[in-house]
Design a protein around this motif. Structure first.
Motif, PDB file in Angstrom:
ATOM      1  N   VAL A  82       0.841  -1.199   0.000  1.00  0.00           N
ATOM      2  CA  VAL A  82       0.000   0.000   0.000  1.00  0.00           C
ATOM      3  C   VAL A  82       0.880   1.256   0.000  1.00  0.00           C
ATOM      4  O   VAL A  82       0.644   2.200  -0.765  1.00  0.00           O
ATOM      5  CB  VAL A  82      -0.944   0.019   1.231  1.00  0.00           C
ATOM      6  N   LEU A  83       1.914   1.228   0.826  1.00  0.00           N
ATOM      7  CA  LEU A  83       2.781   2.410   0.909  1.00  0.00           C
ATOM      8  C   LEU A  83       3.397   2.736  -0.442  1.00  0.00           C
ATOM      9  O   LEU A  83       3.454   3.905  -0.843  1.00  0.00           O
ATOM     10  CB  LEU A  83       3.900   2.184   1.949  1.00  0.00           C
ATOM     11  N   SER A  84       3.816   1.705  -1.162  1.00  0.00           N
ATOM     12  CA  SER A  84       4.452   2.029  -2.442  1.00  0.00           C
ATOM     13  C   SER A  84       3.402   2.507  -3.454  1.00  0.00           C
ATOM     14  O   SER A  84       3.699   3.338  -4.311  1.00  0.00           O
ATOM     15  CB  SER A  84       5.308   0.880  -2.972  1.00  0.00           C
ATOM     16  N   PHE A  85       2.180   2.048  -3.311  1.00  0.00           N
ATOM     17  CA  PHE A  85       1.110   2.558  -4.185  1.00  0.00           C
ATOM     18  C   PHE A  85       0.824   4.031  -3.875  1.00  0.00           C
ATOM     19  O   PHE A  85       0.674   4.854  -4.783  1.00  0.00           O
ATOM     20  CB  PHE A  85      -0.152   1.711  -4.017  1.00  0.00           C
ATOM     21  N   ILE A  86       0.784   4.359  -2.598  1.00  0.00           N
ATOM     22  CA  ILE A  86       0.501   5.752  -2.204  1.00  0.00           C
ATOM     23  C   ILE A  86       1.597   6.682  -2.734  1.00  0.00           C
ATOM     24  O   ILE A  86       1.323   7.797  -3.184  1.00  0.00           O
ATOM     25  CB  ILE A  86       0.397   5.876  -0.661  1.00  0.00           C
ATOM     26  N   LYS A  87       2.820   6.185  -2.698  1.00  0.00           N
ATOM     27  CA  LYS A  87       3.961   6.983  -3.150  1.00  0.00           C
ATOM     28  C   LYS A  87       3.817   7.438  -4.601  1.00  0.00           C
ATOM     29  O   LYS A  87       4.292   8.503  -4.982  1.00  0.00           O
ATOM     30  CB  LYS A  87       5.240   6.144  -3.030  1.00  0.00           C
ATOM     31  N   GLN A  88       3.170   6.593  -5.402  1.00  0.00           N
ATOM     32  CA  GLN A  88       3.004   6.954  -6.829  1.00  0.00           C
ATOM     33  C   GLN A  88       2.046   8.125  -7.009  1.00  0.00           C
ATOM     34  O   GLN A  88       1.894   8.656  -8.104  1.00  0.00           O
ATOM     35  CB  GLN A  88       2.443   5.766  -7.620  1.00  0.00           C
ATOM     36  N   GLY A  89       1.358   8.497  -5.955  1.00  0.00           N
ATOM     37  CA  GLY A  89       0.418   9.629  -6.047  1.00  0.00           C
ATOM     38  C   GLY A  89      -1.005   9.129  -6.233  1.00  0.00           C
ATOM     39  O   GLY A  89      -1.283   8.364  -7.171  1.00  0.00           O
ATOM     40  N   LEU A  90      -1.908   9.532  -5.344  1.00  0.00           N
ATOM     41  CA  LEU A  90      -3.296   9.049  -5.426  1.00  0.00           C
ATOM     42  C   LEU A  90      -4.078   9.874  -6.448  1.00  0.00           C
ATOM     43  O   LEU A  90      -3.962  11.102  -6.494  1.00  0.00           O
ATOM     44  CB  LEU A  90      -3.953   9.142  -4.047  1.00  0.00           C
ATOM     45  N   GLN A  91      -4.863   9.181  -7.236  1.00  0.00           N
ATOM     46  CA  GLN A  91      -5.622   9.881  -8.277  1.00  0.00           C
ATOM     47  C   GLN A  91      -7.119   9.778  -8.026  1.00  0.00           C
ATOM     48  O   GLN A  91      -7.601   8.750  -7.528  1.00  0.00           O
ATOM     49  CB  GLN A  91      -5.309   9.253  -9.635  1.00  0.00           C
ATOM     50  N   ASP A  92      -7.836  10.822  -8.428  1.00  0.00           N
ATOM     51  CA  ASP A  92      -9.296  10.805  -8.309  1.00  0.00           C
ATOM     52  C   ASP A  92      -9.838   9.601  -9.089  1.00  0.00           C
ATOM     53  O   ASP A  92      -9.243   9.183 -10.083  1.00  0.00           O
ATOM     54  CB  ASP A  92      -9.874  12.100  -8.896  1.00  0.00           C
ATOM     55  N   PHE A  93     -10.932   9.068  -8.659  1.00  0.00           N
ATOM     56  CA  PHE A  93     -11.503   7.940  -9.419  1.00  0.00           C
ATOM     57  C   PHE A  93     -13.016   8.063  -9.507  1.00  0.00           C
ATOM     58  O   PHE A  93     -13.658   8.733  -8.683  1.00  0.00           O
ATOM     59  CB  PHE A  93     -11.080   6.582  -8.833  1.00  0.00           C
ATOM     60  N   SER A  94     -13.572   7.414 -10.525  1.00  0.00           N
ATOM     61  CA  SER A  94     -14.992   7.619 -10.796  1.00  0.00           C
ATOM     62  C   SER A  94     -15.837   6.761  -9.871  1.00  0.00           C
ATOM     63  O   SER A  94     -15.503   5.606  -9.587  1.00  0.00           O
ATOM     64  CB  SER A  94     -15.298   7.335 -12.252  1.00  0.00           C
ATOM     65  N   ILE A  95     -16.925   7.345  -9.418  1.00  0.00           N
ATOM     66  CA  ILE A  95     -17.817   6.618  -8.499  1.00  0.00           C
ATOM     67  C   ILE A  95     -19.243   6.531  -9.066  1.00  0.00           C
ATOM     68  O   ILE A  95     -20.189   6.296  -8.323  1.00  0.00           O
ATOM     69  CB  ILE A  95     -17.840   7.280  -7.098  1.00  0.00           C
ATOM     70  N   SER A  96     -19.366   6.760 -10.376  1.00  0.00           N
ATOM     71  CA  SER A  96     -20.695   6.564 -10.980  1.00  0.00           C
ATOM     72  C   SER A  96     -20.541   5.908 -12.344  1.00  0.00           C
ATOM     73  O   SER A  96     -19.441   5.847 -12.896  1.00  0.00           O
ATOM     74  CB  SER A  96     -21.408   7.915 -11.123  1.00  0.00           C
ATOM     75  N   ARG A  97     -21.639   5.410 -12.855  1.00  0.00           N
ATOM     76  CA  ARG A  97     -21.642   4.777 -14.177  1.00  0.00           C
ATOM     77  C   ARG A  97     -22.862   5.264 -14.944  1.00  0.00           C
ATOM     78  O   ARG A  97     -23.927   5.498 -14.354  1.00  0.00           O
ATOM     79  CB  ARG A  97     -21.743   3.246 -14.041  1.00  0.00           C
ATOM     80  N   VAL A  98     -22.690   5.372 -16.284  1.00  0.00           N
ATOM     81  CA  VAL A  98     -23.861   5.731 -17.090  1.00  0.00           C
ATOM     82  C   VAL A  98     -24.406   4.529 -17.856  1.00  0.00           C
ATOM     83  O   VAL A  98     -25.530   4.552 -18.329  1.00  0.00           O
ATOM     84  CB  VAL A  98     -23.556   6.870 -18.104  1.00  0.00           C
ATOM     85  N   ASN A  99     -23.592   3.482 -17.947  1.00  0.00           N
ATOM     86  CA  ASN A  99     -24.028   2.332 -18.754  1.00  0.00           C
ATOM     87  C   ASN A  99     -24.487   1.155 -17.898  1.00  0.00           C
ATOM     88  O   ASN A  99     -24.626   0.050 -18.389  1.00  0.00           O
ATOM     89  CB  ASN A  99     -22.883   1.894 -19.678  1.00  0.00           C
ATOM     90  N   VAL A 100     -24.688   1.371 -16.631  1.00  0.00           N
ATOM     91  CA  VAL A 100     -25.119   0.283 -15.743  1.00  0.00           C
ATOM     92  C   VAL A 100     -26.412   0.705 -15.041  1.00  0.00           C
ATOM     93  O   VAL A 100     -26.458   1.740 -14.398  1.00  0.00           O
ATOM     94  CB  VAL A 100     -24.041   0.000 -14.661  1.00  0.00           C
TER      95      VAL A 100
END
Ligand code: MSP
Length: 531
Positions: free
Chosen positions: A198-216
């Motif tokens: 997890v720490l090495s993932f955080i180091k890469q920089g956290l990015q915004d992510f989508s929390i909705s869908r239009v096709n579901v």
């Protein structure tokens, strides 16, 4: 919101909420067994426990599977979710809450939670472009994918390209909060290897992510825009919150969080680490809520050294396994033979050998032959010896006196294999002791007192072993206890916590001659390998 600090007193733990696109597999059974064992152990300690499990029912994967079966999604989910309930019954899982994410009360909680994030300014509209693995229900970075945009976890499926308007969660805003969390709480994610991941993932920089869908369609509508449904993981994680609602309570966050929050322990598999280690705390920080205490990540199970999968035709059906060998056998094998936190393997020959060696021979035979000797040499009564008559340096007694604490530490550290191993060591030592002391010769030589001392020492050690193993093999332990004359059923947790609390029964020297011993009968029948 006024939240009491309750983490010391009560103990709330969760399994993942399982997708209902398929019947439960051995991986879901594995986490649930571990959770049940911990819950049972905590109940023995006298703590109020809430074990949460359930099913995760929204999203594209489930929508498509239902379509392929020609069923309305809810009908399909009803059928599949019932399969989990019945497996947990077969496996003797004593859960307190079973949450289905299609529960109408869940929508109320999700809406209120969304609203908090919305008002905080942490949700915005944007364009989502990327590769989506429907089986993982997750966008993947191009560099994470195999050739042909196949997902490494589902190599027979291609990820699908998406380019659509979605609502995003501002995860990047929480980079420093998440870093601070990991700095200040080194035990938040265990084991250490997963924390490092997890720490090495955080180091890469956290990015915004989508929390909705239009096709579901199969999901809760986004409260601020009904043209979108909420991303399945957004609503799934909140299932942990909805599950805490009392049965007739109105579905508000305040009600849900009043008694059991924050959760003490989330048990998960390694493939859903990021959701629990990053997205979940970030959502909670955004909503202004306290974070869970700990997330423990277990490994993956293989069969005969190979990854399990339908396409490989080597899945392991938990229902069939229980039908063949019984719930206790299945529970014991996975916890005793695999280090929780590491990958582990199922192999039927090994499975049979372990059960025969530990449960049939070492534990079962020991009880049986000792009880038979008591019948012969002590007229069937617990020898009129008491704990005080046994010298403190008697090897079984001195091991027994330390064992409770040792096993407690192991259960608390989720080192189930170490707990079982330590208990089995006492059982093995008891077998050795009885062979060496040969009570049959002592009896022949007229040494009644010495005979009784040996038999008491061994019987008490079997009792202690049964007690400490009861979270893992509750049926066998109950059977042993009943043969020792206790009216205790380890599947009746409320009764056990009162009649056999850990601070009394978890130590050595409990048996007295007031016990009326039962008829000796085998507690675990040897498995014939041809089966
Ligand atoms: N629905 C999500 C979880 C949402 S939690 C809010 C999900 N469900 S799942 O049914 O696909 O997976 C449930 C669990 O099974 C995960 O913890 C996963 O790691 C575990 N396993 C799946 N295959 C496994 C093995 N072969 N071995 C051990 N555990 C495995 O993910």
């Amino acid at each position: 919101m006024n939240l009491v600090d309750k983490t010391e007193k009560t103990f709330a733990l969760t399994t993942p909420l399982y997708y209902v696109n398929d019947l439960p597999h051995i991986g879901s059974a594995y986490t649930t067994i571990a959770a049940d064992v911990l819950a049972r152990f905590q109940r023995l300690l006298g703590r109020p426990v809430l074990l949460v499990t359930g099913t995760d029912e929204h999203g594209q994967k489930i929508q498509r599977t239902a379509e392929s079966k020609g069923l309305p999604p809810k009908t399909f989910c009803d059928e599949m979710s019932a399969g989990f309930v019945s497996l947990w019954q077969l496996l003797n899982i004593k859960y307190d809450r079973f949450i289905r994410t299609t529960d109408p009360r869940h929508e109320g909680i999700v809406k209120e939670f969304f609203q908090r994030l919305w008002e905080k300014g942490d949700i915005y509209q944007g364009q989502q472009k990327g590769w989506y693995c429907v089986s993982c229900e997750e966008f993947k970075e191009e560099r994470e994918l195999l050739e042909g945009h196949r997902c490494p976890l589902h190599p027979n499926k291609e990820a699908e390209w998406r380019d659509e308007q979605n609502y995003f969660f501002r995860l990047s805003k929480y980079q420093s909060h998440i870093e601070a969390l990991y700095q200040s709480r080194p035990d938040f994610i265990q084991p250490e290897s997963r924390r490092n991941e997890v720490l090495s993932f955080i180091k890469q920089g956290l990015q915004d992510f989508s929390i909705s869908r239009v096709n579901v369609d199969w999901g809760f509508p986004v409260p601020t825009d009904p043209n979108h449904t909420l991303y399945v993981w957004f609503d799934a994680l909140l299932g942990y919150v909805t599950a805490l609602l009392e049965e007739d309570a109105k579905p508000t966050l305040e009600n849900a969080l009043a008694k059991w929050w924050p959760i003490n322990l989330h048990l998960i598999g390694k493939d859903i680490l990021r959701f629990h280690a990053i997205s979940w705390p970030a959502f909670l920080i955004s909503a202004g809520l306290p974070l869970p205490e700990r997330v423990f990540v277990h490994g993956f199970l293989t069969k005969d050294g190979q990854k399990m999968g339908k396409s490989l035709g080597n899945t392991l059906d938990p229902v069939a396994l229980i039908a063949n060998y019984g719930a206790d056998a299945v529970r014991y094998y996975f916890l005793k033979e695999i280090e929780f936190g590491k990958d582990g393997d199922f192999n039927e020959v090994r499975f049979i050998n372990v059960l025969n060696a530990d449960l049939a021979n070492d534990l079962g035979n020991l009880l049986n032959r000792t009880l038979n000797m008591v019948k012969k040499y002590c007229a069937g009564n617990v020898p009129s010896i008491t704990n005080e008559d046994i010298p403190i340096d008697s090897p079984l007694k001195s091991t027994g006196l330390r064992l409770g604490e040792q096993v407690k530490n192991a259960y608390e550290a989720l080192a189930f294999n170490q707990a079982c191993e330590a208990i089995l060591n006492l059982v093995r030592a008891s077998n050795k002791f009885i062979d060496e002391q040969a009570p049959w010769s002592l009896y022949k030589q007229g040494q009644q007192q010495a005979t009784e001392q040996v038999l008491y020492t061994v019987l008490e050690s079997v009792r202690l072993a049964a007690y400490l193993l009861s979270p893992v093999i509750p049926n066998i332990s109950s059977d042993i206890y009943q043969q020792l004359g206790f009216d205790i059923d380890f599947n009746n947790q409320a009764q056990t916590a009162i009649a056999a609390p850990f601070d009394i029964h978890g130590t050595w020297g409990v048996l007295t001659n007031k016990q009326k011993l039962g008829e000796p009968r085998p507690v675990f029948k040897r498995i014939e390998p041809s089966k």
